[in-house]
Design an enzyme around this catalytic site. Structure first.
Site, PDB file in Angstrom:
ATOM      1  N   ARG A 162      31.671  29.880  37.691  1.00  0.00           N
ATOM      2  CA  ARG A 162      32.209  30.718  38.600  1.00  0.00           C
ATOM      3  C   ARG A 162      32.808  30.174  39.854  1.00  0.00           C
ATOM      4  O   ARG A 162      33.625  30.130  40.661  1.00  0.00           O
ATOM      5  CB  ARG A 162      31.222  31.675  39.020  1.00  0.00           C
ATOM      6  CG  ARG A 162      31.203  32.877  38.337  1.00  0.00           C
ATOM      7  CD  ARG A 162      30.521  34.012  38.813  1.00  0.00           C
ATOM      8  NE  ARG A 162      30.877  34.765  40.096  1.00  0.00           N
ATOM      9  CZ  ARG A 162      31.251  35.921  40.408  1.00  0.00           C
ATOM     10  NH1 ARG A 162      31.142  36.736  39.196  1.00  0.00           N
ATOM     11  NH2 ARG A 162      31.462  36.500  41.411  1.00  0.00           N
ATOM     12  N   TYR A 176      45.437  41.289  41.853  1.00  0.00           N
ATOM     13  CA  TYR A 176      45.545  42.437  42.634  1.00  0.00           C
ATOM     14  C   TYR A 176      44.214  42.252  43.717  1.00  0.00           C
ATOM     15  O   TYR A 176      43.115  41.751  43.146  1.00  0.00           O
ATOM     16  CB  TYR A 176      45.427  43.718  42.037  1.00  0.00           C
ATOM     17  CG  TYR A 176      44.342  43.866  41.092  1.00  0.00           C
ATOM     18  CD1 TYR A 176      44.520  43.673  39.753  1.00  0.00           C
ATOM     19  CD2 TYR A 176      43.173  44.545  41.281  1.00  0.00           C
ATOM     20  CE1 TYR A 176      43.624  43.894  38.721  1.00  0.00           C
ATOM     21  CE2 TYR A 176      42.105  45.072  40.344  1.00  0.00           C
ATOM     22  CZ  TYR A 176      42.685  44.558  39.077  1.00  0.00           C
ATOM     23  OH  TYR A 176      41.429  44.735  38.220  1.00  0.00           O
ATOM     24  N   PRO A 177      44.196  42.588  44.923  1.00  0.00           N
ATOM     25  CA  PRO A 177      43.190  42.642  45.667  1.00  0.00           C
ATOM     26  C   PRO A 177      42.323  43.848  45.747  1.00  0.00           C
ATOM     27  O   PRO A 177      42.802  44.941  45.452  1.00  0.00           O
ATOM     28  CB  PRO A 177      43.798  42.319  47.237  1.00  0.00           C
ATOM     29  CG  PRO A 177      45.059  43.074  46.987  1.00  0.00           C
ATOM     30  CD  PRO A 177      45.513  43.095  45.756  1.00  0.00           C
ATOM     31  N   MET A 178      40.935  43.839  46.114  1.00  0.00           N
ATOM     32  CA  MET A 178      40.183  44.934  45.925  1.00  0.00           C
ATOM     33  C   MET A 178      39.212  44.947  47.272  1.00  0.00           C
ATOM     34  O   MET A 178      38.636  43.899  47.782  1.00  0.00           O
ATOM     35  CB  MET A 178      39.454  44.900  44.774  1.00  0.00           C
ATOM     36  CG  MET A 178      39.831  45.507  43.647  1.00  0.00           C
ATOM     37  SD  MET A 178      38.609  45.808  42.216  1.00  0.00           S
ATOM     38  CE  MET A 178      37.971  47.351  42.812  1.00  0.00           C
ATOM     39  N   LYS A 180      35.592  47.239  48.670  1.00  0.00           N
ATOM     40  CA  LYS A 180      34.294  48.212  48.366  1.00  0.00           C
ATOM     41  C   LYS A 180      34.411  49.148  49.669  1.00  0.00           C
ATOM     42  O   LYS A 180      34.383  48.592  50.766  1.00  0.00           O
ATOM     43  CB  LYS A 180      32.999  47.573  48.346  1.00  0.00           C
ATOM     44  CG  LYS A 180      32.965  46.548  47.192  1.00  0.00           C
ATOM     45  CD  LYS A 180      32.518  47.630  45.747  1.00  0.00           C
ATOM     46  CE  LYS A 180      32.661  46.892  44.381  1.00  0.00           C
ATOM     47  NZ  LYS A 180      31.551  45.600  44.595  1.00  0.00           N
ATOM     48  N   HIS A 203      28.741  47.624  35.679  1.00  0.00           N
ATOM     49  CA  HIS A 203      30.117  47.132  35.783  1.00  0.00           C
ATOM     50  C   HIS A 203      30.158  45.909  34.658  1.00  0.00           C
ATOM     51  O   HIS A 203      31.383  45.767  34.078  1.00  0.00           O
ATOM     52  CB  HIS A 203      30.294  46.656  37.150  1.00  0.00           C
ATOM     53  CG  HIS A 203      31.583  46.033  37.352  1.00  0.00           C
ATOM     54  ND1 HIS A 203      32.994  46.484  37.511  1.00  0.00           N
ATOM     55  CD2 HIS A 203      31.821  44.510  37.384  1.00  0.00           C
ATOM     56  CE1 HIS A 203      33.738  45.383  37.494  1.00  0.00           C
ATOM     57  NE2 HIS A 203      33.076  44.230  37.544  1.00  0.00           N
ATOM     58  N   GLN A 216      38.394  36.962  33.457  1.00  0.00           N
ATOM     59  CA  GLN A 216      38.567  37.481  34.789  1.00  0.00           C
ATOM     60  C   GLN A 216      38.091  36.344  35.811  1.00  0.00           C
ATOM     61  O   GLN A 216      36.923  35.634  35.431  1.00  0.00           O
ATOM     62  CB  GLN A 216      37.659  38.816  34.898  1.00  0.00           C
ATOM     63  CG  GLN A 216      36.793  38.671  36.022  1.00  0.00           C
ATOM     64  CD  GLN A 216      35.301  38.307  35.662  1.00  0.00           C
ATOM     65  OE1 GLN A 216      35.186  37.567  34.489  1.00  0.00           O
ATOM     66  NE2 GLN A 216      34.234  39.037  36.000  1.00  0.00           N
TER      67      GLN A 216
HETATM   68  O1  76R Z   1      30.204  37.598  37.200  1.00  0.00           O
HETATM   69  C1  76R Z   1      29.990  38.282  36.101  1.00  0.00           C
HETATM   70  O2  76R Z   1      30.354  38.156  35.114  1.00  0.00           O
HETATM   71  C2  76R Z   1      28.629  38.708  36.431  1.00  0.00           C
HETATM   72  C3  76R Z   1      29.102  40.408  36.536  1.00  0.00           C
HETATM   73  C4  76R Z   1      30.165  40.670  37.393  1.00  0.00           C
HETATM   74  C5  76R Z   1      30.229  40.737  38.612  1.00  0.00           C
HETATM   75  C6  76R Z   1      29.309  40.371  39.608  1.00  0.00           C
HETATM   76  C7  76R Z   1      31.460  41.106  36.791  1.00  0.00           C
HETATM   77  C8  76R Z   1      31.675  41.282  35.396  1.00  0.00           C
HETATM   78  N1  76R Z   1      32.093  41.582  37.742  1.00  0.00           N
HETATM   79  C9  76R Z   1      31.514  41.092  39.034  1.00  0.00           C
HETATM   80  C10 76R Z   1      31.890  41.364  40.399  1.00  0.00           C
HETATM   81 MN1  76R Z   1      33.992  42.151  37.945  1.00  0.00          MN
HETATM   82  N2  76R Z   1      35.883  43.129  37.697  1.00  0.00           N
HETATM   83  C11 76R Z   1      36.359  43.726  38.583  1.00  0.00           C
HETATM   84  C12 76R Z   1      37.740  44.336  38.194  1.00  0.00           C
HETATM   85  O3  76R Z   1      36.698  46.877  39.757  1.00  0.00           O
HETATM   86  C13 76R Z   1      37.665  47.230  38.891  1.00  0.00           C
HETATM   87  O4  76R Z   1      37.723  48.627  38.882  1.00  0.00           O
HETATM   88  C14 76R Z   1      38.743  46.599  38.565  1.00  0.00           C
HETATM   89  C15 76R Z   1      38.841  45.063  38.969  1.00  0.00           C
HETATM   90  C16 76R Z   1      37.864  44.087  36.787  1.00  0.00           C
HETATM   91  C17 76R Z   1      39.005  44.304  35.764  1.00  0.00           C
HETATM   92  C18 76R Z   1      36.648  43.343  36.546  1.00  0.00           C
HETATM   93  C19 76R Z   1      36.290  42.919  35.226  1.00  0.00           C
HETATM   94  N3  76R Z   1      33.809  42.421  39.642  1.00  0.00           N
HETATM   95  C20 76R Z   1      33.278  42.133  40.592  1.00  0.00           C
HETATM   96  C21 76R Z   1      33.687  42.288  41.905  1.00  0.00           C
HETATM   97  C22 76R Z   1      32.873  41.758  43.260  1.00  0.00           C
HETATM   98  C23 76R Z   1      31.992  42.795  43.739  1.00  0.00           C
HETATM   99  C24 76R Z   1      30.776  42.439  44.417  1.00  0.00           C
HETATM  100  O5  76R Z   1      30.358  41.086  44.138  1.00  0.00           O
HETATM  101  O6  76R Z   1      30.313  43.250  45.059  1.00  0.00           O
HETATM  102  C25 76R Z   1      34.794  42.671  41.824  1.00  0.00           C
HETATM  103  C26 76R Z   1      35.668  43.437  42.902  1.00  0.00           C
HETATM  104  C27 76R Z   1      34.998  43.232  40.552  1.00  0.00           C
HETATM  105  C28 76R Z   1      36.103  43.738  40.018  1.00  0.00           C
HETATM  106  N4  76R Z   1      33.929  41.985  35.979  1.00  0.00           N
HETATM  107  C29 76R Z   1      32.902  41.552  35.052  1.00  0.00           C
HETATM  108  C30 76R Z   1      35.144  42.152  35.051  1.00  0.00           C
HETATM  109  C31 76R Z   1      34.626  41.614  33.577  1.00  0.00           C
HETATM  110  C32 76R Z   1      35.778  41.628  32.593  1.00  0.00           C
HETATM  111  C33 76R Z   1      33.468  41.190  33.670  1.00  0.00           C
HETATM  112  C34 76R Z   1      32.636  40.899  32.587  1.00  0.00           C
HETATM  113  C35 76R Z   1      32.680  39.371  32.396  1.00  0.00           C
HETATM  114  C36 76R Z   1      31.952  38.440  31.585  1.00  0.00           C
HETATM  115  O7  76R Z   1      30.871  38.841  31.082  1.00  0.00           O
HETATM  116  O8  76R Z   1      32.533  37.366  31.116  1.00  0.00           O
END
Ligand code: 76R
Length: 280
Positions: A162, A176-178, A180, A203, A216
């Site tokens: 990471r 794309y940016p996001m 909360k 999630h 990702q």
């Molecule tokens: O980092 C990790 O894999 C641990 C779990 C995890 C976190 C903390 C995770 C897993 N994500 C995390 C954080 Mn995510 N993610 C997105 C999108 O949100 C949407 O609707 C679309 C945009 C996708 C497609 C996606 C995919 N994630 C976040 C955060 C920060 C939020 C915070 O910290 O409060 C955002 C904005 C975000 C958005 N996420 C995963 C994925 C995928 C594919 C995983 C599994 C990754 C893996 O296990 O290899």
């Protein structure tokens, strides 16, 4: 001006506190073909050679990765994703890239600065231990300790990935940016940590269904950009991108708190093919 800072300002790089992680810069350009066409064949060749050399120089720089894209749709023509350890380096490379084909050939049309970060919501050793006990593994037994050691190893590797990501050469790139939401009803930042942690675990469970299909990288940009995170996805086809983003729209976190900026799709290409594709 703060005089204390001034007296210490002999070397500007001293002022940047070392940072554990990478700075990430997404930069998209449009190509000014009218400007480009004014250049002679020789000048064009020289410009392309300069850009090629610059890209090689950036890639050879320590702790740095540079990816190149042909952007799909006229939102942009040429795209770069730069990952590097130092903000001075990021800044220097960015300026050089903009001028690399000569003045006024590349016009920046979009850029995004973010940083790698650890997740706030990673399961802790204690939490994992509790889960093991719930599953019937006796606390401090050999099996328990082994599982904890294995878990720590996994988390260590995961955190390294990471903070110091290595992006794949997969062809389809999406950015794309996001943020909360901080609405009156749904305010992410007003939720208890435990509530947020549980939702993020849900999630991640959804996300992991795309293991091997989607890579990702979520990078933080609070204080750097208007949005709070940059989402970079790599895939082998656009179908997987569309599916994961669509499926996540139904995930509780996204349903209640997700806010999105503009989406950009690019194709990752080696430089010679890229030049041909973007008509240089
Ligand atoms: O980092 C990790 O894999 C641990 C779990 C995890 C976190 C903390 C995770 C897993 N994500 C995390 C954080 Mn995510 N993610 C997105 C999108 O949100 C949407 O609707 C679309 C945009 C996708 C497609 C996606 C995919 N994630 C976040 C955060 C920060 C939020 C915070 O910290 O409060 C955002 C904005 C975000 C958005 N996420 C995963 C994925 C995928 C594919 C995983 C599994 C990754 C893996 O296990 O290899």
């Amino acid at each position: 001006m703060n005089t204390e800072t001034d007296t210490n300002a002999e070397d500007s790089s001293d002022q940047v506190i070392p940072y554990q992680g990478r700075h990430i810069l997404h930069i998209l350009y449009s190509i000014e073909h009218s400007q480009w066409s004014i250049l002679s064949d020789e000048e064009q060749l020289e410009a392309k050679t300069d850009l090629t050399k610059l890209i090689q120089e950036i890639r050879a720089s320590e702790n740095t990765q540079l990816l190149t894209f042909s952007m799909v749709t006229p939102k942009a023509d040429l795209g770069f994703m730069l990952l590097t350890d130092d903000l001075h380096k990021a800044n220097e490379f960015e300026k050089k890239l903009t001028l690399s084909l000569g003045a006024d050939v590349l016009t920046p049309v979009y850029s995004y600065l973010s940083m790698t970060e650890l997740s706030e919501y990673t399961t802790s050793e204690e939490q994992y231990g509790e889960t093991l006990v719930e599953e019937g593994v006796e606390k401090d037994s050999d099996e328990f300790n082994e599982k904890i050691t294995e878990y720590n190893r996994r988390i260590e590797k995961y955190n390294q990935d990471r903070l110091y990501p290595n992006m794949p050469d997969w062809p389809v790139f999406c950015f794309y940016p996001m943020s909360k939401k901080r609405g009156e009803v749904n305010n992410w930042y007003g939720e208890e940590f435990e509530v947020r942690r549980k939702m993020m675990a849900g999630h991640a469970r959804v996300g992991r269904q795309w293991a091997g299909k989607i890579r990702q990288l979520i990078t933080g940009s609070t204080g750097l950009e208007e949005f709070e995170w940059g989402v970079t996805l790599f895939a082998h086809n656009t179908q997987d991108i569309k599916e994961i983003v669509y499926t996540m729209r139904f995930d509780e976190v996204t349903v209640k708190y997700g806010e999105f900026g503009d989406f950009y799709i690019g194709l990752q290409l080696p430089l010679d093919e890229l030049f041909r594709r973007v008509q240089l």
